[in-house]
Design a protein around this motif. Structure first.
Motif, mmCIF file in Angstrom:
data_model
loop_
_atom_site.group_PDB
_atom_site.id
_atom_site.type_symbol
_atom_site.label_atom_id
_atom_site.label_comp_id
_atom_site.label_asym_id
_atom_site.label_seq_id
_atom_site.Cartn_x
_atom_site.Cartn_y
_atom_site.Cartn_z
ATOM 1 N N VAL A 90 0.846 -1.195 0.000
ATOM 2 C CA VAL A 90 0.000 0.000 0.000
ATOM 3 C C VAL A 90 0.881 1.245 0.000
ATOM 4 C CG1 VAL A 90 -1.818 1.251 1.233
ATOM 5 C CG2 VAL A 90 -1.800 -1.260 1.225
ATOM 6 N N GLY A 94 0.049 1.853 -3.515
ATOM 7 C CA GLY A 94 -1.354 2.174 -3.291
ATOM 8 C C GLY A 94 -1.746 3.561 -3.766
ATOM 9 N N GLN A 98 -6.110 4.954 -0.504
ATOM 10 C CA GLN A 98 -5.724 3.775 0.269
ATOM 11 C C GLN A 98 -4.708 4.123 1.351
ATOM 12 O OE1 GLN A 98 -4.315 1.334 -2.939
ATOM 13 N NE2 GLN A 98 -6.308 0.396 -3.339
ATOM 14 N N TRP A 102 -5.381 3.851 5.592
ATOM 15 C CA TRP A 102 -4.778 2.777 6.389
ATOM 16 C C TRP A 102 -3.407 3.074 6.970
ATOM 17 C CZ3 TRP A 102 -7.666 -0.885 8.234
ATOM 18 C CH2 TRP A 102 -8.837 -1.242 7.554
ATOM 19 N N LEU A 183 -6.495 -4.480 -1.921
ATOM 20 C CA LEU A 183 -6.589 -4.145 -0.508
ATOM 21 C C LEU A 183 -7.979 -4.567 -0.039
ATOM 22 C CD1 LEU A 183 -5.506 -0.790 1.167
ATOM 23 C CD2 LEU A 183 -7.414 -2.157 1.990
ATOM 24 N N ASP A 218 -9.991 -0.717 -4.866
ATOM 25 C CA ASP A 218 -9.262 -1.645 -4.008
ATOM 26 C C ASP A 218 -7.998 -2.195 -4.667
ATOM 27 O OD1 ASP A 218 -11.174 -1.574 -1.862
ATOM 28 O OD2 ASP A 218 -12.486 -2.858 -3.067
ATOM 29 N N ILE A 220 -4.353 -2.460 -5.817
ATOM 30 C CA ILE A 220 -3.050 -1.910 -5.421
ATOM 31 C C ILE A 220 -2.130 -2.007 -6.638
ATOM 32 C CG2 ILE A 220 -1.071 -2.107 -3.877
ATOM 33 C CD1 ILE A 220 -2.915 -3.485 -1.854
#
Length: 384
Positions: A90, A94, A98, A102, A183, A218, A220
């Motif tokens: 990520v 990412g 994202q 996170w 992710l 989602d 990556i």
């Protein structure tokens, strides 16, 4: 601490980290439950700024951190490494959304990450992944999405992680070129997990994907570009797996030196027996050689050298095999006391076995090394 490739400040930081691990992290580790995520320990790593350093340091500093922690508290070392392994994709590949969602929590130690690559039928052969990502326009997000169906197995931090970097097959029959990284938050519909009771004391589990919905947001990196994400992450962490092994070997070696110096047998201390002294000398030499290989591989990564895959494979291969040898010999020299639950060597004996398998087994490292050597030979022949 050897002087090779290290500045005085590096050595001082390593000594400080060993002290922090022994005085602050080891007690937290002792209160945890084996096979389960120790969230107070992870949060302490965040509070000490160690998780943040995973994303701001080069490979050499990562190795020094892992070696220092492993010497004093293997649980803290593993918790730190797993945060890095799960979240590095990520961080490196990412989207801004994202990362914002996170990484601050990962850095603080309040969100736990996991790297979900291995499957029941695809461990070392990552290109053989079968977890299916089938197109589904009803998946969440702005554009068309996918449904994930299949299994992951031997996943560290599963099933208790907060999110997973999941590698799934988006293009059937395409081998390494048909894998995408996603992710996947742990609360996503259709995702369930089961803990596995393993020899190694850190948390490992299996994941089941029953039509788990994922969207474009989602992904990556790029669709069908997941293999590059996985290999980039593993190339960074492989030398530091070797550093983990060196830290354990060093701890076992120091315990053995102390034990053989004070333990008497046959009229004197064990260290005065040539067979014992020579064995300790051999173990120390191999540990130092492993350390130098690890440092060299990490330095090559930080320089961007083209031979990183070979050096990383050599470092992981030699260091993990050496650590197994050192810990096994240390148990033998200590005798039955080292087999008691709670003894340092009993703990290390269970910890040291797994690194020879995960992130590419020993046999896979040999294959990588040979492939890279012959590739270099072919390139040299073409030049002439």
């Amino acid at each position: 601490m050897p002087a090779f490739a290290l500045e005085t400040g590096d050595r001082d930081r390593c000594e400080k980290l060993r002290t922090q691990a022994a005085e602050h992290l080891a007690p937290l580790a002792g209160r945890g439950e084996e096979g389960r995520i120790n969230r107070p320990l992870v949060q302490a790593l965040g509070e000490l700024g160690l998780i943040d350093r995973l994303f701001t340091s080069g490979s050499l500093e990562l190795c020094l951190m892992r070696e220092s922690l492993a010497y004093a508290c293997t649980e803290a070392e593993t918790a730190l490494a797993l945060q890095g392994l799960g979240a590095h994709p990520v961080h490196a590949h990412g989207t801004e959304r994202q990362r914002a969602a996170w990484l601050p929590r990962v850095r603080a130690g309040t969100a736990v990450a996991a790297f979900a690559l291995s499957e029941p039928g695809a461990g070392s052969d990552a290109a053989a992944l079968s977890l299916a990502a089938e197109r589904d326009r009803s998946a969440p997000g702005d554009g068309p999405g996918w449904r994930l169906s299949g299994e992951k197995c031997w996943i560290s931090n599963a099933p208790g992680a907060d999110f997973y970097t999941v590698f799934a097959r988006t293009t059937p029959g395409a081998g390494a070129r048909g894998v995408t990284a996603f992710l996947v938050p742990a609360d996503r519909t259709g995702l369930t997990g089961t803990p596995l009771d393993m020899l190694s004391p850190h948390p490992i589990g299996a994941l089941a994907f029953d039509g788990v919905p994922v969207g474009e947001e989602d992904v990556i990196g790029a669709v069908d570009g997941g293999f590059r994400v996985a290999m980039g992450t593993l190339n960074l962490f492989r030398p530091s797996v070797g550093a983990f092994a060196v830290g354990m070997a060093d701890a076992a070696l120091d315990a053995t030196r102390a034990h053989t110096a004070r333990r008497t047998a046959f009229g004197g201390p064990l260290k005065d027996l040539q067979s014992v002294a020579h064995q300790v000398a051999e173990l120390a030499t191999r540990t130092e050689a492993a350390r130098l290989l690890v440092y060299a591989a990490a330095a090559a990564y930080d320089r961007g050298d083209p031979d990183v895959p070979r050096r990383a494979a050599m470092a992981k291969l030699f260091a993990t095999e050496t650590a197994q040898q050192v810990v096994d010999a240390a148990v033998q020299l200590h005798g039955a006391r080292a087999l008691q639950r709670g003894h340092l060597l009993e703990h290390l004996y269970r910890e040291v076995r797994a690194p020879r398998i995960y992130e590419g087994a020993t046999e896979v490292q040999r294959t990588i090394i040979a492939k890279e050597l012959y590739r270099e030979t072919a390139a040299a022949s073409d030049d002439t």
